[in-house]
Design an enzyme around this catalytic site. Structure first.
Site, PDB file in Angstrom:
ATOM      1  N   GLU A 458       9.610  18.997  -4.113  1.00 19.44           N
ATOM      2  CA  GLU A 458       8.464  19.895  -3.902  1.00 19.44           C
ATOM      3  C   GLU A 458       8.107  20.686  -5.159  1.00 19.44           C
ATOM      4  O   GLU A 458       7.789  21.869  -5.081  1.00 19.44           O
ATOM      5  CB  GLU A 458       8.772  20.881  -2.756  1.00 19.44           C
ATOM      6  CG  GLU A 458       8.620  20.291  -1.391  1.00 19.44           C
ATOM      7  CD  GLU A 458       7.284  19.626  -1.209  1.00 19.44           C
ATOM      8  OE1 GLU A 458       6.284  20.116  -1.751  1.00 19.44           O
ATOM      9  OE2 GLU A 458       7.251  18.596  -0.532  1.00 19.44           O
TER      10      GLU A 458
HETATM   11  C1  LIG Z   1      16.003  13.792  -1.865  1.00 17.89           C
HETATM   12  C2  LIG Z   1      14.604  13.798  -2.379  1.00 17.89           C
HETATM   13  C3  LIG Z   1      13.555  13.816  -1.479  1.00 17.89           C
HETATM   14  C4  LIG Z   1      12.239  13.738  -1.932  1.00 17.89           C
HETATM   15  N1  LIG Z   1      11.214  13.604  -1.034  1.00 17.89           N
HETATM   16  C5  LIG Z   1       9.964  13.303  -1.494  1.00 17.89           C
HETATM   17  C6  LIG Z   1       8.922  12.969  -0.574  1.00 17.89           C
HETATM   18  O1  LIG Z   1       9.103  12.955   0.653  1.00 17.89           O
HETATM   19  N2  LIG Z   1       7.719  12.635  -1.089  1.00 17.89           N
HETATM   20  C7  LIG Z   1       7.473  12.617  -2.436  1.00 17.89           C
HETATM   21  O2  LIG Z   1       6.356  12.294  -2.822  1.00 17.89           O
HETATM   22  N3  LIG Z   1       8.442  12.931  -3.323  1.00 17.89           N
HETATM   23  C8  LIG Z   1       9.676  13.278  -2.882  1.00 17.89           C
HETATM   24  N4  LIG Z   1      10.675  13.589  -3.780  1.00 17.89           N
HETATM   25  C9  LIG Z   1      10.386  13.514  -5.205  1.00 17.89           C
HETATM   26  C10 LIG Z   1      10.438  14.838  -5.912  1.00 17.89           C
HETATM   27  O3  LIG Z   1       9.326  15.617  -5.580  1.00 17.89           O
HETATM   28  C11 LIG Z   1      10.568  14.537  -7.412  1.00 17.89           C
HETATM   29  O4  LIG Z   1      11.895  14.072  -7.624  1.00 17.89           O
HETATM   30  C12 LIG Z   1      10.261  15.724  -8.278  1.00 17.89           C
HETATM   31  O5  LIG Z   1       8.896  16.048  -8.191  1.00 17.89           O
HETATM   32  C13 LIG Z   1      10.621  15.487  -9.736  1.00 17.89           C
HETATM   33  O6  LIG Z   1      10.137  14.263 -10.200  1.00 17.89           O
HETATM   34  P1  LIG Z   1      11.128  13.271 -10.968  1.00 17.89           P
HETATM   35  O7  LIG Z   1      12.303  13.032 -10.121  1.00 17.89           O
HETATM   36  O8  LIG Z   1      10.346  12.101 -11.408  1.00 17.89           O
HETATM   37  O9  LIG Z   1      11.609  14.097 -12.216  1.00 17.89           O
HETATM   38  P2  LIG Z   1      10.799  14.333 -13.572  1.00 17.89           P
HETATM   39  O10 LIG Z   1       9.398  14.669 -13.264  1.00 17.89           O
HETATM   40  O11 LIG Z   1      11.089  13.219 -14.501  1.00 17.89           O
HETATM   41  O12 LIG Z   1      11.512  15.653 -14.111  1.00 17.89           O
HETATM   42  C14 LIG Z   1      12.789  15.639 -14.742  1.00 17.89           C
HETATM   43  C15 LIG Z   1      13.037  17.011 -15.376  1.00 17.89           C
HETATM   44  O13 LIG Z   1      12.055  17.272 -16.365  1.00 17.89           O
HETATM   45  C16 LIG Z   1      11.375  18.488 -16.095  1.00 17.89           C
HETATM   46  N5  LIG Z   1       9.959  18.343 -16.436  1.00 17.89           N
HETATM   47  C17 LIG Z   1       9.130  17.337 -16.111  1.00 17.89           C
HETATM   48  N6  LIG Z   1       7.891  17.575 -16.580  1.00 17.89           N
HETATM   49  C18 LIG Z   1       7.943  18.763 -17.195  1.00 17.89           C
HETATM   50  C19 LIG Z   1       6.982  19.552 -17.892  1.00 17.89           C
HETATM   51  N7  LIG Z   1       5.711  19.190 -17.985  1.00 17.89           N
HETATM   52  N8  LIG Z   1       7.389  20.725 -18.404  1.00 17.89           N
HETATM   53  C20 LIG Z   1       8.663  21.144 -18.277  1.00 17.89           C
HETATM   54  N9  LIG Z   1       9.610  20.436 -17.647  1.00 17.89           N
HETATM   55  C21 LIG Z   1       9.250  19.263 -17.107  1.00 17.89           C
HETATM   56  C22 LIG Z   1      11.542  18.733 -14.610  1.00 17.89           C
HETATM   57  O14 LIG Z   1      11.424  20.102 -14.293  1.00 17.89           O
HETATM   58  C23 LIG Z   1      12.921  18.164 -14.338  1.00 17.89           C
HETATM   59  O15 LIG Z   1      13.900  19.128 -14.620  1.00 17.89           O
HETATM   60  C24 LIG Z   1      11.991  13.721  -3.333  1.00 17.89           C
HETATM   61  C25 LIG Z   1      13.049  13.778  -4.231  1.00 17.89           C
HETATM   62  C26 LIG Z   1      14.343  13.802  -3.774  1.00 17.89           C
HETATM   63  C27 LIG Z   1      15.471  13.802  -4.774  1.00 17.89           C
END
Ligand SMILES: Cc1cc2nc3c(=O)[nH]c(=O)nc-3n(C[C@H](O)[C@H](O)[C@H](O)COP(=O)(O)OP(=O)(O)OC[C@H]3O[C@@H](n4cnc5c(N)ncnc54)[C@H](O)[C@@H]3O)c2cc1C
Length: 607
Positions: A458
């Site tokens: 989220e």
């Molecule tokens: C158990 C679980 C349930 C989930 N359920 C859903 C769901 O139902 N539906 C759905 O759509 N998604 C869902 N998600 C996805 C979740 O919303 C994403 O994992 C999250 O938004 C982060 O995306 P990512 O994993 O690709 O990490 P990334 O976006 O790659 O981020 C990795 C790190 O980099 C940092 N970062 C990235 N971009 C920036 C920036 N511009 N500036 C500073 N820091 C940055 C982040 O803060 C994080 O610490 C779920 C995830 C999990 C683990």
């Protein structure tokens, strides 16, 4: 120990929830009807959720080659929840709802989050259906949303993709019109979707007849190209199984396939999936492509989705809070029963004396009071935000608009603060258990694992921080921040006249001034890279200021109550927050105000 007295105090003595009944929408309600809802939820959570929390952790969902298998307990718990009517509790009477204030719904759902967060109480389903009630057509509401409220169908939100998590502008799922008559489908303009969605919670299971996916995808332009950025994103209803205009299953499967289950650190009672849309595994009418019906206008998908995301963010904050609370209660119980060590007297320890219970040691008391102040404070914040949602929907226009703006500013805190500090509470709960806390013989390690998710999904902590400092405190000329400052000032004006609270009121006033000054200093150069380099410390300081305000306001309500252990505890938790926590904001704001570049400027090869 029961959660109920805390919930009752916050709902009735602090927020005066029954005053909502003066509004036409809630006129049939009373404290009795609210209590009946709380009683029912407390009972179902106790009987159907709590006993199976460890079971759903150890019996992770698995795919048997044909379907996803979840423990029978999950089926039973979710059935009991749906039968209680809670999925539609906030809805109008004429669609089968109870017109229950969201404040009470949120409080009632807290019991399930504390009993077993990952069995779940339909947060995604109600969020999905609520979005459709606002942005869907009449038929989309009838066919999809009402069946979700009835518990026949469940819902998901499909935003993330393997390459697009925080940055949704990179969504690559494509949606193309399905045939020449695509615009004439009674369920909404019909498209065919192709792409992969990662991390989709509750994306596959057999708990309900159907699963209604709300999917973000891009409609290519006339050259077949996807519009860059978020402007090109649209929202689609993609049912797992095809339905007719009566909401009946047609017998045909839609082209949505489970590519795999993710094996998580915690929160294992809920499936988490990689879904393939439109790869041709289940062709519809002989063609590959998942059938999706457009919701709202093309290109406005993210705007619609925010409706679900804001609710989900309060839900995530509440889940984090209740996991913290579960750890607090478990460690309090342990500390009252575990004998260990002897008190230090003037002549040192007396080994001839029997050991004391660890709750008698000052450091254990510190860890307990920290948990109490984090978790009960966070619960108060979540219920306050829930009350603002009710204000936004049912108050007069000016009050409703203030509530909307306050929610804009408070939502990043409501989501992030409990995710960080109630997780810290879980860590303290493990610490109180000593070595036993590090084993699976006690529940506290699971609470920590379950809670670790909340800073990630989220919108990660970092993304929430940038939303707060980069957007929310600036929007509409900073009016949201001014409104919040007004509320904080109201509280401290009331507190400053009470000798016991005067120092705290002054400290809160200083914290407000510090946050205001740091906000200005962060933006002094007008450069987002300067301002946002330390967005997370800003989020932490802002959150601590908000929680100090909430605690002082709660303490004012407690102060007026008659003497009791609960009153003493609440006042002590407030003092703990002011003495041990609020002073931390100075260090956080220092790097914000000086636009410190220690981290941002470090070249990669120096790490
Ligand atoms: C158990 C679980 C349930 C989930 N359920 C859903 C769901 O139902 N539906 C759905 O759509 N998604 C869902 N998600 C996805 C979740 O919303 C994403 O994992 C999250 O938004 C982060 O995306 P990512 O994993 O690709 O990490 P990334 O976006 O790659 O981020 C990795 C790190 O980099 C940092 N970062 C990235 N971009 C920036 C920036 N511009 N500036 C500073 N820091 C940055 C982040 O803060 C994080 O610490 C779920 C995830 C999990 C683990």
């Amino acid at each position: 120990m029961s959660l109920r007295p805390t919930v009752d105090f916050l709902l009735y003595d602090w927020l005066n929830a029954p005053s909502l009944n003066e509004r036409e929408r809630f006129a049939d309600h009373s404290r009795e009807t609210f209590d009946a809802v709380l009683d029912t939820c407390e009972r179902i959570a106790r009987e159907k959720y709590a006993p199976f929390n460890r079971l759903v952790d150890t019996q992770e969902p698995h795919f048997d080659g044909d379907k996803v298998v979840l423990p029978q307990a999950t089926h039973d718990a979710q059935k009991a929840y749906a039968e209680s009517g809670m999925l539609s509790a906030a809805q109008d009477y004429d669609v089968g709802g109870m017109q229950l204030p969201y404040t009470v719904e949120a409080a009632a759902n807290a019991f399930f989050a504390m009993a077993s967060v990952s069995i779940g109480s339909g947060m995604l389903t109600t969020g999905n259906a609520n979005l459709l009630m606002v942005h869907g057509t009449e038929l989309q509401k009838q066919v999809f949303a009402l069946n979700e409220f009835a518990g026949r169908f469940s819902g998901t939100m499909c935003l993330s993709e393997p390459q697009a998590g925080s940055s949704l502008s990179d969504v690559a799922t494509r949606a193309v019109p399905d045939g020449a008559d695509f615009a004439d489908d009674p369920l909404g303009p019909r498209y065919r979707l192709k792409g992969n969605k990662m991390w989709i919670s509750a994306g596959e299971h057999e708990l309900t007849e159907n699963i209604i996916h709300l999917v973000l995808a891009k409609i290519p332009d006339e050259h077949g190209k996807l519009v860059p950025g978020t402007r090109g994103i649209s929202l689609f209803i993609v049912p797992k199984k095809m339905v007719d205009t009566e909401g009946q299953l047609t017998g045909e499967r839609n082209d949505v396939a489970l590519a795999g289950l993710n094996h998580k650190c915690g929160w294992r009672g809920t499936t988490n999936t990689l879904l393939n849309f439109g790869e041709g595994k289940y062709p519809v009418k002989g063609e590959a492509g998942a059938v999706g019906y457009l919701v709202g206008q093309a290109g406005k998908g993210l705007h619609c989705m925010f409706h679900m995301m804001n609710e989900a963010r309060i839900g995530v904050g509440m889940a984090a809070t209740m996991l913290g609370m579960a750890g607090y209660h478990a460690s309090l119980d342990y500390a009252k029963n575990r004998p260990q060590g002897r008190p230090m007297g003037p002549a040192g320890k007396d080994p001839a004396q029997p050991p004391v219970r660890i709750i008698e040691h000052a450091d254990v008391k510190r860890m307990l009071l920290a948990q109490k102040s984090y978790c009960e404070g966070a619960l108060a914040l979540e219920l306050y935000c829930a009350r603002l949602v009710d204000e936004q929907h049912t108050a007069d226009a000016a009050t409703a608009d203030d509530a909307r703006l306050l929610l804009e500013v408070l939502t990043p805190i409501a989501k992030s603060w409990p995710s960080e500090w109630c997780l810290e509470a879980n860590s303290l709960a493990i610490q109180i258990h000593g070595g036993y806390g590090y084993t699976r013989d006690f529940p506290v390690e699971q609470y920590w694992r379950d809670n670790r998710l909340n800073m990630i999904h989220e919108g990660t902590h970092g993304i929430q921080a940038m939303d707060l400092l980069g957007r929310k405190v600036l929007m509409e000329g900073g009016k949201g921040l001014s409104l919040l400052a007004g509320r904080i000032n109201d509280t401290l004006q009331r507190a400053i006249h009470i000798p016991e609270f005067a120092a705290h009121a002054n400290a809160l006033g200083q914290a407000l001034a510090q946050v205001g000054a740091a906000t200005k200093a962060a933006w002094a150069t007008g450069e987002p890279t300067d301002a946002l380099a330390n967005a997370v410390p800003y989020l932490q300081a802002f959150g601590h200021m908000v929680l100090a305000w909430v605690w002082l306001d709660v303490a004012l309500a407690a102060h007026g109550a008659s003497e009791s252990a609960a009153r003493t505890g609440r006042l002590a938790a407030m003092r703990f927050f002011f003495h041990y926590e609020l002073p931390k904001i100075g260090a956080w704001l220092q790097v914000v105000s000086s636009r410190d570049q220690t981290c941002a400027a470090l070249p990669e090869d120096a790490f």
